[in-house]
Design a protein around this motif. Structure first.
Motif, PDB file in Angstrom:
ATOM      1  N   LEU A 163      12.960  13.392  11.891  1.00 37.06           N
ATOM      2  CA  LEU A 163      12.067  12.450  11.836  1.00 37.06           C
ATOM      3  C   LEU A 163      12.584  11.147  12.571  1.00 37.06           C
ATOM      4  N   GLY A 164      13.833  11.165  12.680  1.00 46.85           N
ATOM      5  CA  GLY A 164      14.372   9.959  12.983  1.00 46.85           C
ATOM      6  C   GLY A 164      15.368  10.007  14.288  1.00 46.85           C
ATOM      7  N   LEU A 165      15.127  11.105  14.917  1.00 50.41           N
ATOM      8  CA  LEU A 165      15.909  11.268  16.159  1.00 50.41           C
ATOM      9  C   LEU A 165      15.427  10.249  17.380  1.00 50.41           C
ATOM     10  N   ASP A 166      14.206  10.045  17.442  1.00 51.16           N
ATOM     11  CA  ASP A 166      13.519   8.968  18.297  1.00 51.16           C
ATOM     12  C   ASP A 166      14.100   7.723  17.960  1.00 51.16           C
ATOM     13  N   LEU A 167      14.304   7.220  16.768  1.00 53.22           N
ATOM     14  CA  LEU A 167      14.883   5.947  16.638  1.00 53.22           C
ATOM     15  C   LEU A 167      16.487   6.012  16.883  1.00 53.22           C
ATOM     16  N   LEU A 168      16.953   7.168  16.358  1.00 52.83           N
ATOM     17  CA  LEU A 168      18.489   7.252  16.822  1.00 52.83           C
ATOM     18  C   LEU A 168      18.795   6.862  18.454  1.00 52.83           C
ATOM     19  N   ASP A 169      17.831   7.278  19.202  1.00 52.74           N
ATOM     20  CA  ASP A 169      17.919   7.624  20.952  1.00 52.74           C
ATOM     21  C   ASP A 169      17.593   6.128  21.324  1.00 52.74           C
ATOM     22  N   ALA A 170      16.710   5.428  20.627  1.00 58.20           N
ATOM     23  CA  ALA A 170      16.403   3.997  20.872  1.00 58.20           C
ATOM     24  C   ALA A 170      17.391   2.974  20.941  1.00 58.20           C
ATOM     25  N   THR A 171      18.366   3.384  19.920  1.00 59.00           N
ATOM     26  CA  THR A 171      19.250   2.511  19.759  1.00 59.00           C
ATOM     27  C   THR A 171      20.668   2.516  20.749  1.00 59.00           C
ATOM     28  N   GLY A 172      20.372   3.471  21.749  1.00 60.38           N
ATOM     29  CA  GLY A 172      21.610   3.931  22.781  1.00 60.38           C
ATOM     30  C   GLY A 172      22.444   4.917  22.223  1.00 60.38           C
ATOM     31  N   VAL A 173      22.014   5.761  21.485  1.00 61.61           N
ATOM     32  CA  VAL A 173      22.725   6.859  20.867  1.00 61.61           C
ATOM     33  C   VAL A 173      22.317   8.034  21.789  1.00 61.61           C
ATOM     34  N   HIS A 174      23.115   8.918  22.041  1.00 62.82           N
ATOM     35  CA  HIS A 174      22.696  10.260  22.514  1.00 62.82           C
ATOM     36  C   HIS A 174      22.358  11.133  21.306  1.00 62.82           C
ATOM     37  N   ALA A 175      21.161  11.140  21.285  1.00 65.92           N
ATOM     38  CA  ALA A 175      20.728  11.907  19.977  1.00 65.92           C
ATOM     39  C   ALA A 175      20.746  13.395  20.316  1.00 65.92           C
ATOM     40  N   VAL A 176      21.255  14.189  19.328  1.00 62.32           N
ATOM     41  CA  VAL A 176      21.132  15.629  19.560  1.00 62.32           C
ATOM     42  C   VAL A 176      20.678  16.374  18.400  1.00 62.32           C
ATOM     43  N   ASP A 206       0.985  -1.348  -0.078  1.00 58.41           N
ATOM     44  CA  ASP A 206       0.204   0.079   0.037  1.00 58.41           C
ATOM     45  C   ASP A 206       0.830   1.274   0.273  1.00 58.41           C
ATOM     46  N   ASP A 207       0.194   2.444   0.054  1.00 57.79           N
ATOM     47  CA  ASP A 207       0.932   3.698  -0.027  1.00 57.79           C
ATOM     48  C   ASP A 207       1.209   4.227   1.671  1.00 57.79           C
ATOM     49  N   GLY A 208       2.193   3.292   2.052  1.00 54.11           N
ATOM     50  CA  GLY A 208       2.286   3.693   3.571  1.00 54.11           C
ATOM     51  C   GLY A 208       3.142   4.837   3.619  1.00 54.11           C
ATOM     52  N   ALA A 209       3.405   5.365   4.956  1.00 54.35           N
ATOM     53  CA  ALA A 209       4.311   6.602   5.181  1.00 54.35           C
ATOM     54  C   ALA A 209       5.824   6.585   4.584  1.00 54.35           C
ATOM     55  N   GLN A 210       6.165   7.614   4.075  1.00 54.68           N
ATOM     56  CA  GLN A 210       7.420   7.730   3.492  1.00 54.68           C
ATOM     57  C   GLN A 210       8.608   7.296   4.490  1.00 54.68           C
ATOM     58  N   GLU A 211       8.363   7.857   5.804  1.00 60.46           N
ATOM     59  CA  GLU A 211       9.571   7.412   6.660  1.00 60.46           C
ATOM     60  C   GLU A 211       9.654   6.043   7.099  1.00 60.46           C
ATOM     61  N   ASP A 212       8.427   5.134   6.772  1.00 56.06           N
ATOM     62  CA  ASP A 212       8.488   3.899   7.011  1.00 56.06           C
ATOM     63  C   ASP A 212       9.300   3.040   6.044  1.00 56.06           C
ATOM     64  N   ALA A 213       9.033   3.652   4.688  1.00 54.47           N
ATOM     65  CA  ALA A 213       9.837   3.052   3.420  1.00 54.47           C
ATOM     66  C   ALA A 213      11.147   3.343   3.762  1.00 54.47           C
ATOM     67  N   ILE A 214      11.668   4.412   4.068  1.00 55.51           N
ATOM     68  CA  ILE A 214      13.079   4.848   4.363  1.00 55.51           C
ATOM     69  C   ILE A 214      13.872   4.189   5.347  1.00 55.51           C
ATOM     70  N   ALA A 215      13.023   3.919   6.499  1.00 48.06           N
ATOM     71  CA  ALA A 215      13.519   3.027   7.652  1.00 48.06           C
ATOM     72  C   ALA A 215      13.964   1.519   6.906  1.00 48.06           C
ATOM     73  N   LEU A 216      12.723   1.148   6.293  1.00 46.47           N
ATOM     74  CA  LEU A 216      12.966  -0.185   5.519  1.00 46.47           C
ATOM     75  C   LEU A 216      14.277  -0.130   4.633  1.00 46.47           C
ATOM     76  N   ARG A 217      14.413   0.606   3.866  1.00 49.40           N
ATOM     77  CA  ARG A 217      15.452   0.793   3.022  1.00 49.40           C
ATOM     78  C   ARG A 217      16.817   0.693   3.677  1.00 49.40           C
ATOM     79  N   LEU A 218      16.862   1.571   4.835  1.00 47.52           N
ATOM     80  CA  LEU A 218      18.094   1.738   5.537  1.00 47.52           C
ATOM     81  C   LEU A 218      18.531   0.001   6.260  1.00 47.52           C
ATOM     82  N   ALA A 219      17.266  -0.404   6.814  1.00 48.71           N
ATOM     83  CA  ALA A 219      17.424  -1.668   7.528  1.00 48.71           C
ATOM     84  C   ALA A 219      18.058  -2.781   6.639  1.00 48.71           C
TER      85      ALA A 219
END
Length: 226
Positions: free
Chosen positions: A151-164, A90-103
């Motif tokens: 849009l990715g700061l929360d995900l960055l923080d969730a990986t144990g990074v000090h997101a700035v 389907d036509d999901g959110a762009q950020e979800d597509a990018i996250a999958l692409r990076l994964a």
């Protein structure tokens, strides 16, 4: 200073081209003190970006033992783009597509090469936008300070990074930049830090681009709460 800009399937073209042009101009302005090339984990090949099927040619293989800078761009694209059409229903959110692409990058040889680079004291690893997320999802940035697209700061923080939340973050041998156009700022900061402010200023003037914000570093007193 030699800079290897890493291309992978679904990369964001501006993340790669903006610093490439800045650093190439820096090489000209410095009489050859800076060199830059496009590489991939697989070696020379045409690499399809995540934007409209645009491709760039990697002219060499990423060498994680070559002193200098290894620069990782982020990803781009929308669900249903040709490079990903078979993966979405389907036509999901762009950020979800990018996250999958990076994964997906985690299933290539790139994380192994990046781990070797980040462990080499002679190498500075730099990222633009979601490039820091590639490193973070590979478990390579735990406890480090870094930034990415807002849009990715929360995900960055969730990986144990000090997101700035900053345009450019300098954490020693790790330098990260935020959204896509920050690749210009990153390139100019690398020139200033590694070659000198006069070279950086000359390129900044050539590109008619004024850097934004203060480069964040884990130095000095911490600010009081506002």
């Amino acid at each position: 200073m030699h800079v290897q800009i890493v291309l992978f399937d679904g990369f964001d073209p501006l993340d790669a081209i903006a610093p490439f042009e800045v650093l190439h101009a820096g090489g000209t302005a410095s009489g050859g003190a800076v060199s830059v090339e496009l590489v991939s984990a697989e070696g020379p090949r045409e690499v399809v970006s995540g934007t409209g099927g645009l491709s760039l040619r990697a002219t060499g293989a990423l060498d994680p033992g070559r002193p200098g800078v290894v620069l990782v761009p982020g990803g781009s694209g929308r669900v249903g783009d040709p490079v990903d059409a078979a993966d979405f229903e389907d036509d999901g959110a762009q950020e979800d597509a990018i996250a999958l692409r990076l994964a997906r990058v985690l299933d290539t040889e790139l994380p192994v090469l990046l781990k070797a680079a980040i462990e080499d004291a002679r190498i500075t690893v730099a990222t633009v936008c979601g490039g820091s997320l590639v490193l973070a999802m590979a478990g390579l940035l735990q406890g480090r300070h870094a930034t990415t697209h807002h849009l990715g700061l929360d995900l960055l923080d969730a990986t144990g990074v000090h997101a700035v939340r900053a345009r450019v973050v300098d954490d020693g041998d790790l330098i990260t930049a935020a959204g896509v156009t920050s690749g210009l700022d990153l390139g100019l900061y690398l020139l200033e830090r590694e070659v000198g402010p006069q070279i950086a200023h000359a390129v900044e003037d050539l590109f008619a681009h004024e850097r934004r914000g203060t480069t964040w570093r884990p130095d000095g007193p911490e600010p009081a709460a506002f």
